[in-house]
Design a protein around this motif. Structure first.
Motif, PDB file in Angstrom:
ATOM      1  N   ILE A  34      -8.268  12.582   2.664  1.00  0.00           N
ATOM      2  CA  ILE A  34      -8.833  11.728   3.709  1.00  0.00           C
ATOM      3  C   ILE A  34     -10.074  11.005   3.193  1.00  0.00           C
ATOM      4  O   ILE A  34     -10.263   9.804   3.433  1.00  0.00           O
ATOM      5  CB  ILE A  34      -9.153  12.559   4.970  1.00  0.00           C
ATOM      6  N   ALA A  35     -10.927  11.711   2.448  1.00  0.00           N
ATOM      7  CA  ALA A  35     -12.142  11.087   1.920  1.00  0.00           C
ATOM      8  C   ALA A  35     -11.805   9.966   0.937  1.00  0.00           C
ATOM      9  O   ALA A  35     -12.410   8.886   0.975  1.00  0.00           O
ATOM     10  CB  ALA A  35     -13.015  12.144   1.240  1.00  0.00           C
ATOM     11  N   ALA A  36     -10.839  10.183   0.059  1.00  0.00           N
ATOM     12  CA  ALA A  36     -10.456   9.149  -0.908  1.00  0.00           C
ATOM     13  C   ALA A  36      -9.815   7.964  -0.200  1.00  0.00           C
ATOM     14  O   ALA A  36     -10.096   6.802  -0.520  1.00  0.00           O
ATOM     15  CB  ALA A  36      -9.503   9.733  -1.939  1.00  0.00           C
ATOM     16  N   ALA A  37      -8.946   8.238   0.771  1.00  0.00           N
ATOM     17  CA  ALA A  37      -8.297   7.153   1.514  1.00  0.00           C
ATOM     18  C   ALA A  37      -9.326   6.371   2.319  1.00  0.00           C
ATOM     19  O   ALA A  37      -9.226   5.141   2.421  1.00  0.00           O
ATOM     20  CB  ALA A  37      -7.226   7.728   2.439  1.00  0.00           C
ATOM     21  N   ARG A  38     -10.303   7.057   2.883  1.00  0.00           N
ATOM     22  CA  ARG A  38     -11.350   6.367   3.645  1.00  0.00           C
ATOM     23  C   ARG A  38     -12.069   5.354   2.765  1.00  0.00           C
ATOM     24  O   ARG A  38     -12.319   4.211   3.174  1.00  0.00           O
ATOM     25  CB  ARG A  38     -12.341   7.395   4.204  1.00  0.00           C
ATOM     26  N   GLU A  39     -12.386   5.740   1.544  1.00  0.00           N
ATOM     27  CA  GLU A  39     -13.081   4.822   0.643  1.00  0.00           C
ATOM     28  C   GLU A  39     -12.189   3.649   0.247  1.00  0.00           C
ATOM     29  O   GLU A  39     -12.619   2.493   0.271  1.00  0.00           O
ATOM     30  CB  GLU A  39     -13.571   5.552  -0.602  1.00  0.00           C
ATOM     31  N   ALA A  47      -3.805  -2.772   3.424  1.00  0.00           N
ATOM     32  CA  ALA A  47      -2.647  -3.425   2.813  1.00  0.00           C
ATOM     33  C   ALA A  47      -2.684  -3.370   1.296  1.00  0.00           C
ATOM     34  O   ALA A  47      -1.635  -3.425   0.635  1.00  0.00           O
ATOM     35  CB  ALA A  47      -2.561  -4.878   3.281  1.00  0.00           C
ATOM     36  N   ASN A  48      -3.868  -3.266   0.722  1.00  0.00           N
ATOM     37  CA  ASN A  48      -4.015  -3.314  -0.739  1.00  0.00           C
ATOM     38  C   ASN A  48      -4.145  -1.943  -1.391  1.00  0.00           C
ATOM     39  O   ASN A  48      -4.235  -1.867  -2.619  1.00  0.00           O
ATOM     40  CB  ASN A  48      -5.238  -4.153  -1.104  1.00  0.00           C
ATOM     41  N   ALA A  49      -4.171  -0.892  -0.606  1.00  0.00           N
ATOM     42  CA  ALA A  49      -4.304   0.464  -1.148  1.00  0.00           C
ATOM     43  C   ALA A  49      -2.969   1.185  -1.026  1.00  0.00           C
ATOM     44  O   ALA A  49      -2.493   1.450   0.076  1.00  0.00           O
ATOM     45  CB  ALA A  49      -5.394   1.225  -0.403  1.00  0.00           C
ATOM     46  N   ALA A  50      -2.351   1.490  -2.162  1.00  0.00           N
ATOM     47  CA  ALA A  50      -1.065   2.181  -2.154  1.00  0.00           C
ATOM     48  C   ALA A  50      -1.278   3.695  -2.120  1.00  0.00           C
ATOM     49  O   ALA A  50      -2.339   4.204  -2.482  1.00  0.00           O
ATOM     50  CB  ALA A  50      -0.266   1.800  -3.402  1.00  0.00           C
ATOM     51  N   MET A  51      -0.259   4.404  -1.672  1.00  0.00           N
ATOM     52  CA  MET A  51      -0.344   5.867  -1.659  1.00  0.00           C
ATOM     53  C   MET A  51      -0.563   6.405  -3.072  1.00  0.00           C
ATOM     54  O   MET A  51      -1.255   7.406  -3.267  1.00  0.00           O
ATOM     55  CB  MET A  51       0.925   6.462  -1.046  1.00  0.00           C
ATOM     56  N   GLY A  70       3.010  12.197   5.927  1.00  0.00           N
ATOM     57  CA  GLY A  70       4.361  11.669   5.804  1.00  0.00           C
ATOM     58  C   GLY A  70       4.422  10.231   5.333  1.00  0.00           C
ATOM     59  O   GLY A  70       5.477   9.783   4.886  1.00  0.00           O
ATOM     60  N   GLY A  71       3.322   9.512   5.412  1.00  0.00           N
ATOM     61  CA  GLY A  71       3.305   8.116   4.984  1.00  0.00           C
ATOM     62  C   GLY A  71       1.910   7.544   5.107  1.00  0.00           C
ATOM     63  O   GLY A  71       0.978   8.199   5.588  1.00  0.00           O
ATOM     64  N   LYS A  72       1.757   6.291   4.694  1.00  0.00           N
ATOM     65  CA  LYS A  72       0.424   5.682   4.669  1.00  0.00           C
ATOM     66  C   LYS A  72      -0.117   5.470   6.074  1.00  0.00           C
ATOM     67  O   LYS A  72      -1.317   5.614   6.319  1.00  0.00           O
ATOM     68  CB  LYS A  72       0.466   4.364   3.892  1.00  0.00           C
ATOM     69  N   GLN A  73       0.742   5.123   7.018  1.00  0.00           N
ATOM     70  CA  GLN A  73       0.264   4.897   8.382  1.00  0.00           C
ATOM     71  C   GLN A  73      -0.246   6.197   9.007  1.00  0.00           C
ATOM     72  O   GLN A  73      -1.261   6.205   9.714  1.00  0.00           O
ATOM     73  CB  GLN A  73       1.375   4.294   9.230  1.00  0.00           C
ATOM     74  N   GLU A  74       0.432   7.289   8.731  1.00  0.00           N
ATOM     75  CA  GLU A  74      -0.041   8.595   9.214  1.00  0.00           C
ATOM     76  C   GLU A  74      -1.394   8.943   8.601  1.00  0.00           C
ATOM     77  O   GLU A  74      -2.292   9.465   9.276  1.00  0.00           O
ATOM     78  CB  GLU A  74       0.980   9.686   8.869  1.00  0.00           C
ATOM     79  N   LEU A  75      -1.575   8.618   7.338  1.00  0.00           N
ATOM     80  CA  LEU A  75      -2.850   8.862   6.668  1.00  0.00           C
ATOM     81  C   LEU A  75      -3.941   7.968   7.262  1.00  0.00           C
ATOM     82  O   LEU A  75      -5.081   8.407   7.462  1.00  0.00           O
ATOM     83  CB  LEU A  75      -2.704   8.613   5.169  1.00  0.00           C
ATOM     84  N   LEU A  76      -3.608   6.710   7.552  1.00  0.00           N
ATOM     85  CA  LEU A  76      -4.591   5.821   8.171  1.00  0.00           C
ATOM     86  C   LEU A  76      -5.057   6.391   9.506  1.00  0.00           C
ATOM     87  O   LEU A  76      -6.256   6.353   9.820  1.00  0.00           O
ATOM     88  CB  LEU A  76      -3.985   4.431   8.373  1.00  0.00           C
ATOM     89  N   HIS A  77      -4.132   6.910  10.295  1.00  0.00           N
ATOM     90  CA  HIS A  77      -4.507   7.499  11.583  1.00  0.00           C
ATOM     91  C   HIS A  77      -5.474   8.652  11.393  1.00  0.00           C
ATOM     92  O   HIS A  77      -6.477   8.781  12.119  1.00  0.00           O
ATOM     93  CB  HIS A  77      -3.253   7.974  12.330  1.00  0.00           C
TER      94      HIS A  77
END
Length: 407
Positions: A34-39, A47-51, A70-77
């Motif tokens: 979550i911390a890495a995805a947040r950054e 749109a520019n950050a891939a899993m 399960g996917g990028k949208q779930e991670l965004l949530h």
């Protein structure tokens, strides 16, 4: 730019210069993801950050990442939910009327999750409608809590002012996502929040969010397409709008659209360019008519407010959709933003030469963010007198006397 694949050593820096976390213990791997995805989401855009970028930033393989999400949208949530809850947590510890405690705690929690502004305003629109609505309810509940605190601290405060000042205080927190300034303590943020919370702006009328829109439309099909695209991009996001959607909004179908714009990218670039050129024209007129730096800055605050209130869709597109521009246009827009802010900073430094560059930049960005947020909030933006109230608030945040409005 995307994060490069990580080696085995901890402490490697991401392309933006911030060290990315490393998964040293499996039990905290979800938090590290979550911390890495947040950054990455806040810096590069969803749109520019891939899993695979996120997995590399944590030092794991993609398969390990998908065991947690399960996917990028779930991670965004998960990212937006954690940022929202962490940032807003500072609103709740203070007792009724304890304004100093409130701004101290909220400033600290907002600084700890300074990415929230861009995550909420730019990236949360990629969530499913139900998830976005649920998070929006949390934000509005927090705003009501803040309004209750302001009412307890200032019993005579008019409800309309309570609404404006509570959203304005949240706007100070949102502005942190757009600050490229190192803030080691929350003291300045707390002072700005207190400045907003204790302001006494002029009177406001009742909101008119359902007021009928003007009946006149562009005769030019090109301009009609551009206006429709700007509104659709602002309300639904660039990625969710097709060229055909834009044509349908103005009754143009098929190949006729391409007589005016070569592509959806062309529409977006034209809208952004139109908006930034308008700001430069306003700035040039302000400088040409000003008698001194303070007068110019007050007038610039007023002109920016008027532009944002009248062209809220254009302001939204510049703030939230510029990441979708092609590289040359995106770089040009970023340079414009730096140059435009530099003009504000030059004027502010001339008025307050002892103010540090970092503080000046924070104050200017706070004013712009608060104005943008109010312009995009119909219940506030449609209140008669909101322009004058925002002008006073902007002048106070810049430590300017609020002189009479320019003719």
């Amino acid at each position: 730019m995307r994060a490069k694949a990580a080696g085995s050593g901890a402490g490697e820096a991401a392309p933006g210069g911030t060290p990315l976390v490393r998964a040293t213990r499996p039990r905290n791997r979800r938090e590290l993801i979550i911390a890495a995805a947040r950054e990455l989401f806040s810096r590069d855009g969803y749109a520019n950050a891939a899993m695979s970028d996120i997995a590399a930033a944590v030092g794991i393989g993609p398969s390990a990442l998908y065991r947690h999400f399960g996917g990028k949208q779930e991670l965004l949530h998960a990212v937006v939910t954690e940022a929202l809850d962490s940032c807003l947590a500072g609103l709740y510890p203070a007792g009724p009327g304890e304004l100093d405690v409130l701004v101290r705690d909220f400033a600290a929690s907002a600084l700890a999750r300074r990415e929230l502004g861009v995550l909420w305003q730019r990236e949360a629109r990629h969530l499913p409608r139900e998830q976005y609505a649920e998070l929006s309810r949390r934000l509005h509940a927090a705003r009501r809590t803040l309004a209750g605190q302001l009412t307890a601290a200032r019993p005579g405060l008019d409800p309309a002012h309570t609404e404006l000042l509570s959203w304005g205080t949240l706007g100070v927190a949102a502005s942190l996502a757009y600050q490229h300034v190192e803030l080691t303590t929350p003291d300045l943020v707390a002072r700005l929040m207190r400045r907003v919370a204790t302001s006494a702006p002029p009177g406001l009328g009742e909101p008119r969010p359902g007021a009928p829109r003007g009946a006149l439309r562009h005769r030019s099909r090109r301009e009609a397409l551009l206006a429709a695209a700007t509104e659709l991009f602002a309300e639904r996001g660039y990625a969710s709008v097709s060229l055909e959607d834009t044509g349908a909004a103005v009754g143009i179908a098929g190949q006729s659209i391409y007589h005016h714009f070569a592509s959806k990218h062309d529409l977006l670039a034209t809208a952004v360019h139109r908006g930034v050129e308008r700001l430069w024209v306003d700035l040039a007129e302000v400088l040409a008519s000003a008698r001194d730096h303070a007068g110019a800055l007050r007038h610039l605050v007023w002109r920016y407010i008027r532009m944002a209130l009248v062209s809220r869709h254009l302001v939204t597109v510049i703030a939230t959709e510029a990441e979708h521009l092609q590289e040359a246009d995106r770089l040009r827009t970023r340079q414009f933003q730096r140059d435009y802010i530099a003009e504000w900073l030059h004027l502010l430094h001339a008025v307050h030469p002892a103010m540090t560059p970092a503080e000046a930049r924070v104050r200017v960005q706070t004013v712009l963010t608060v104005v943008n947020d109010v312009a995009r909030t119909p219940r506030l933006a449609t209140r008669p007198g909101i322009d004058r109230a925002l002008r006073q608030l902007g002048c106070e945040l810049l430590e300017l006397d609020s002189d009479p409005l320019p003719e």
